[in-house]
Design a protein around this motif. Structure first.
Motif, PDB file in Angstrom:
ATOM      1  N   SER A 172       0.544  -1.351  -0.082  1.00 46.77           N
ATOM      2  CA  SER A 172       0.054  -0.069   0.095  1.00 46.77           C
ATOM      3  C   SER A 172       0.910   1.189  -0.045  1.00 46.77           C
ATOM      4  O   SER A 172       2.122   1.054   0.352  1.00 46.77           O
ATOM      5  N   VAL A 173       0.206   2.361  -0.537  1.00 41.89           N
ATOM      6  CA  VAL A 173       1.020   3.543  -0.560  1.00 41.89           C
ATOM      7  C   VAL A 173       1.413   3.896   0.664  1.00 41.89           C
ATOM      8  O   VAL A 173       2.518   4.454   1.123  1.00 41.89           O
ATOM      9  N   ALA A 174       0.582   3.707   1.752  1.00 39.09           N
ATOM     10  CA  ALA A 174       0.850   3.951   3.076  1.00 39.09           C
ATOM     11  C   ALA A 174       2.005   3.300   3.876  1.00 39.09           C
ATOM     12  O   ALA A 174       2.870   3.905   4.403  1.00 39.09           O
ATOM     13  N   ALA A 175       2.099   1.905   3.472  1.00 37.24           N
ATOM     14  CA  ALA A 175       3.098   0.990   3.816  1.00 37.24           C
ATOM     15  C   ALA A 175       4.694   1.515   3.362  1.00 37.24           C
ATOM     16  O   ALA A 175       5.633   1.761   4.001  1.00 37.24           O
ATOM     17  N   VAL A 176       4.525   1.959   2.080  1.00 33.96           N
ATOM     18  CA  VAL A 176       5.769   2.263   1.360  1.00 33.96           C
ATOM     19  C   VAL A 176       6.263   3.590   2.033  1.00 33.96           C
ATOM     20  O   VAL A 176       7.328   3.954   2.584  1.00 33.96           O
ATOM     21  N   GLY A 177       5.251   4.598   2.329  1.00 35.81           N
ATOM     22  CA  GLY A 177       5.334   5.930   3.113  1.00 35.81           C
ATOM     23  C   GLY A 177       6.061   5.758   4.703  1.00 35.81           C
ATOM     24  O   GLY A 177       6.861   6.421   4.839  1.00 35.81           O
ATOM     25  N   THR A 182      10.785   5.929   7.986  1.00 32.79           N
ATOM     26  CA  THR A 182      11.579   5.240   8.597  1.00 32.79           C
ATOM     27  C   THR A 182      13.256   5.129   8.337  1.00 32.79           C
ATOM     28  O   THR A 182      14.095   5.435   9.102  1.00 32.79           O
ATOM     29  N   ALA A 183      13.390   5.089   7.177  1.00 35.10           N
ATOM     30  CA  ALA A 183      14.924   5.011   6.550  1.00 35.10           C
ATOM     31  C   ALA A 183      15.448   6.140   6.735  1.00 35.10           C
ATOM     32  O   ALA A 183      16.461   6.423   7.163  1.00 35.10           O
ATOM     33  N   VAL A 186      16.201   7.015  10.148  1.00 33.24           N
ATOM     34  CA  VAL A 186      17.564   6.431  10.721  1.00 33.24           C
ATOM     35  C   VAL A 186      18.614   7.176  10.396  1.00 33.24           C
ATOM     36  O   VAL A 186      19.493   7.223  11.076  1.00 33.24           O
ATOM     37  N   LEU A 187      18.860   7.251   9.089  1.00 35.07           N
ATOM     38  CA  LEU A 187      20.134   8.030   8.465  1.00 35.07           C
ATOM     39  C   LEU A 187      20.060   9.483   9.187  1.00 35.07           C
ATOM     40  O   LEU A 187      21.058   9.884   9.556  1.00 35.07           O
ATOM     41  N   ALA A 188      19.025  10.145   9.519  1.00 31.79           N
ATOM     42  CA  ALA A 188      18.979  11.505  10.275  1.00 31.79           C
ATOM     43  C   ALA A 188      19.671  11.222  11.727  1.00 31.79           C
ATOM     44  O   ALA A 188      20.510  12.100  11.949  1.00 31.79           O
ATOM     45  N   MET A 189      19.167  10.317  12.220  1.00 26.55           N
ATOM     46  CA  MET A 189      19.557  10.051  13.733  1.00 26.55           C
ATOM     47  C   MET A 189      20.965   9.614  13.613  1.00 26.55           C
ATOM     48  O   MET A 189      21.891   9.924  14.377  1.00 26.55           O
ATOM     49  N   ASP A 190      21.594   9.086  12.688  1.00 22.25           N
ATOM     50  CA  ASP A 190      22.987   8.333  12.394  1.00 22.25           C
ATOM     51  C   ASP A 190      24.040   9.876  12.329  1.00 22.25           C
ATOM     52  O   ASP A 190      24.861   9.757  13.115  1.00 22.25           O
ATOM     53  N   GLN A 191      23.301  10.616  11.349  1.00 22.50           N
ATOM     54  CA  GLN A 191      23.976  11.666  11.175  1.00 22.50           C
ATOM     55  C   GLN A 191      24.212  12.812  12.406  1.00 22.50           C
ATOM     56  O   GLN A 191      25.225  13.206  12.647  1.00 22.50           O
ATOM     57  N   PHE A 192      22.898  12.646  13.148  1.00 20.43           N
ATOM     58  CA  PHE A 192      22.811  13.833  14.494  1.00 20.43           C
ATOM     59  C   PHE A 192      23.973  13.096  15.596  1.00 20.43           C
ATOM     60  O   PHE A 192      24.650  13.717  16.045  1.00 20.43           O
ATOM     61  N   GLY A 193      23.974  11.731  15.642  1.00 26.92           N
ATOM     62  CA  GLY A 193      24.732  11.038  16.587  1.00 26.92           C
ATOM     63  C   GLY A 193      26.236  11.261  16.301  1.00 26.92           C
ATOM     64  O   GLY A 193      27.010  11.316  17.245  1.00 26.92           O
ATOM     65  N   SER A 194      26.661  11.145  14.988  1.00 24.12           N
ATOM     66  CA  SER A 194      27.994  11.113  14.810  1.00 24.12           C
ATOM     67  C   SER A 194      28.632  12.472  14.832  1.00 24.12           C
ATOM     68  O   SER A 194      29.925  12.753  14.558  1.00 24.12           O
TER      69      SER A 194
END
Length: 196
Positions: A172-177, A182-183, A186-194
């Motif tokens: 579903s479009v919602a599931a893909v969203g 989420t992806a 995760v990338l933003a949290m990794d960037q903020f943490g490093s």
């Protein structure tokens, strides 16, 4: 009665000889720029500045080759080492020696900085800063490619789900969203943490 006056360093003042020596050692700006116009010479001087002692020419050539090929000493090929070694041996190190910036004993394969090399230091930058900047740039490039990959995959999945394409119509479009959001989180949290 004529007297012959002998000129000695003391007769011209206490600092006269020191001024003459200092003037003889100063490099002209054109000479400095000519010396530093070649990346291998700049890298050699950066390496010697950091080493601050006598080094083996082979070690110097290997590090310059590693910087030039943006790799580690262990990952260098023998051709990469040899090309840099030959250029330093035949051209660049003799030039620096001729200018009095290094002492290069070609037969023994030993190189060391002279005091005159300090005149070039302001133009070389700090090698630690350069290495940190290179590492930071590489990390940012990797992150940019991660963001680009997630964006491309998310666009493909969303487009496929919206157009009811074969396999993608199962999502579903919602599931893909949710997956895309989420992806990116995760990338933003990794960037903020490093970055801390």
């Amino acid at each position: 009665m004529s007297t012959t006056e002998h000129s000695t360093p003391d007769s011209a003042g206490p600092d006269a000889q020191g001024d003459v020596d200092e003037q003889n050692e100063l490099l002209e700006k054109d000479d400095i720029f000519h010396i530093l116009q070649n990346q291998r010479r700049r890298d050699s001087l950066r390496y010697l500045k950091k080493a601050d002692e006598t080094v083996r020419m082979r070690d110097l050539a290997e590090q310059v080759a590693a910087w030039e090929h943006d790799t580690t000493l262990q990952a260098l090929t023998s051709d990469e080492r040899q090309r840099v070694y030959i250029a330093l041996y035949q051209s660049h190190l003799p030039k620096l020696d001729e200018e009095g910036i290094i002492n290069y004993n070609q037969s023994r394969g030993i190189v060391e900085r002279t005091e005159q090399a300090a005149q070039l230091d302001p133009y070389l930058g700090d090698s630690d800063d350069d290495e940190a900047t290179d590492a930071q740039s590489t990390m940012l490039d990797k992150r940019g490619s991660y963001y680009g990959g997630v964006l491309g995959l998310s666009t493909l999945l969303l487009g496929g789900a919206a157009l009811n394409l074969s396999l993608l119509s199962l999502l579903s479009v919602a599931a893909v969203g949710v997956v895309a959001l989420t992806a990116f989180t995760v990338l933003a949290m990794d960037q903020f943490g490093s970055s801390e």
